[in-house]
Design an enzyme around this catalytic site. Structure first.
Site, PDB file in Angstrom:
ATOM      1  N   HIS A 242       5.828  -4.473  -0.470  1.00  0.00           N
ATOM      2  CA  HIS A 242       6.813  -3.728  -0.665  1.00  0.00           C
ATOM      3  C   HIS A 242       6.635  -2.228  -0.532  1.00  0.00           C
ATOM      4  O   HIS A 242       6.936  -1.532   0.206  1.00  0.00           O
ATOM      5  CB  HIS A 242       7.817  -4.071  -1.741  1.00  0.00           C
TER       6      HIS A 242
HETATM    7  O1  RIB Z   1      11.791  -5.570  -5.047  1.00  0.00           O
HETATM    8  C1  RIB Z   1      10.328  -5.259  -4.997  1.00  0.00           C
HETATM    9  C2  RIB Z   1      10.235  -4.086  -5.646  1.00  0.00           C
HETATM   10  O2  RIB Z   1      10.365  -4.363  -7.236  1.00  0.00           O
HETATM   11  C3  RIB Z   1       8.864  -3.528  -5.857  1.00  0.00           C
HETATM   12  O3  RIB Z   1       8.751  -2.262  -6.187  1.00  0.00           O
HETATM   13  C4  RIB Z   1       8.158  -4.133  -6.998  1.00  0.00           C
HETATM   14  O4  RIB Z   1       6.900  -3.670  -7.419  1.00  0.00           O
HETATM   15  C5  RIB Z   1       9.033  -4.155  -7.848  1.00  0.00           C
HETATM   16  O5  RIB Z   1       9.168  -3.208  -8.672  1.00  0.00           O
END
Ligand code: RIB
Ligand code: CA
Length: 312
Positions: A242
């Site tokens: 992500h």
């Molecule tokens: O949904 C994914 C996000 O939530 C990313 O930033 C992960 O590190 C969590 O913080």
């Protein structure tokens, strides 16, 4: 060309870790500082993990600040089931010797934006938006001085990963997200719609390990631990990376495809609290306040991440 000045606001988090390391491996970026926020794990761990990562990267001079320990309105929700009890399970990284800065992250964000020339600092939130929103509330004058905010958060066609409607970063602090998305700042977001197309594979992780460096080996160990959750949930052969999408967008925006849309945050319904309501088809006359990424050249993305981590 002068490096782009950025502030990384983060809740490490293995995927945050790869983003932070990639930023450190990119001479195009000048990391002015790292601000920790409660999210994946509580604040004492996210700030500790941020300092561990700075030392892993050989950047102990980096300024790391602790920010908000809880969301603006709702109780804190964490994600140890994804990231482990330390928030950075996988490698056994030593406790840092570098100091935590004494100034509160929100105050330092304000001071930095008020001191640096207007329009020259980009904010890169990788967790809940509490620090960013609190800075905007405490000193509204910072908003026009922000060059851009490029964040990871939300989901629309892909739904949510914390509730059926909401992605974790927005769900944890939907009120902070509302403040940021309504602020009028230049905003780009990397939602699940794009990050779920950046699925790691075994080759990427093994290529990291094969670097043979402390960064490569530790990153592989982090991702070995991190990817299992999403693989079990989604039944795919790799977990989504992500947060590094934010850094990759800064470095090579052409790897991504997006659209300028009106985006609003649901802060009213318990059923869909934290949902990012994206007017993708232009059905309303709401202001198009956000550039929403929804496609990525995954091969190019992972090659870029590997190449930048190899420089550390
Ligand atoms: O949904 C994914 C996000 O939530 C990313 O930033 C992960 O590190 C969590 O913080
Ligand atoms: Ca994160």
């Amino acid at each position: 060309m002068a490096p782009r000045k950025i502030i990384i606001d983060t809740d490490p988090g293995q995927d945050d870790a790869i983003a932070i390391l990639a930023a450190f491996g990119s001479p195009e970026l000048d990391v002015l500082g790292i601000t920790a926020v409660a999210g994946n794990v509580p604040l004492p761990l996210t700030e500790l993990n941020a300092r561990k990562l700075c030392e892993l990267a050989g950047r102990p001079e980096t300024k790391v600040f602790a920010g908000c320990a809880r969301p603006m309105v709702r109780d804190l929700v964490t994600a140890e089931e994804v990231h482990g009890k330390t928030g950075l399970d996988g490698p056994d990284l030593p406790d840092p010797t570098m100091p935590l800065q004494p100034e509160h992250a929100v105050d330092w964000i304000i001071d930095t934006l008020m001191t640096e020339p207007a329009g020259t600092v980009t904010l890169c939130p990788l967790g809940p938006l509490t620090n960013i929103a609190m800075a905007m509330v405490k000193e509204p004058a910072i908003v026009p001085r922000i060059e851009e905010i490029v964040l990871m958060g939300g989901g629309y066609f892909e739904g949510g990963n914390t509730t059926p409607a909401a992605e974790f970063n927005i769900y944890v602090d939907p009120h902070a997200a509302h403040v940021v998305f309504a602020s009028g700042v230049k905003l780009t977001k990397a939602p699940l719609d794009v990050t779920h197309k950046a699925l790691m594979n075994r080759k990427f992780i093994e290529d990291l390990r094969a670097l043979g460096t402390p960064v490569g080996i530790a990153s592989a160990q982090m991702l070995d631990f991190y990817e299992r959750f999403d693989m079990e949930r989604y039944g795919q052969d790799g977990g989504p990376l992500h947060d590094p999408c934010v850094i990759a967008f800064l470095l090579k925006p052409d790897l991504f495809v997006g659209k300028q849309c009106a985006v609003q945050i649901d802060i009213h319904s318990e059923l869909s609290m934290g949902a990012t309501l994206v007017d993708w088809w232009g059905q309303t006359d709401r202001p198009k306040n956000c550039f929403v990424l929804n496609r990525v050249d995954a091969e190019g993305f992972f090659a870029l991440m590997l190449e930048r981590l190899a420089r550390l």
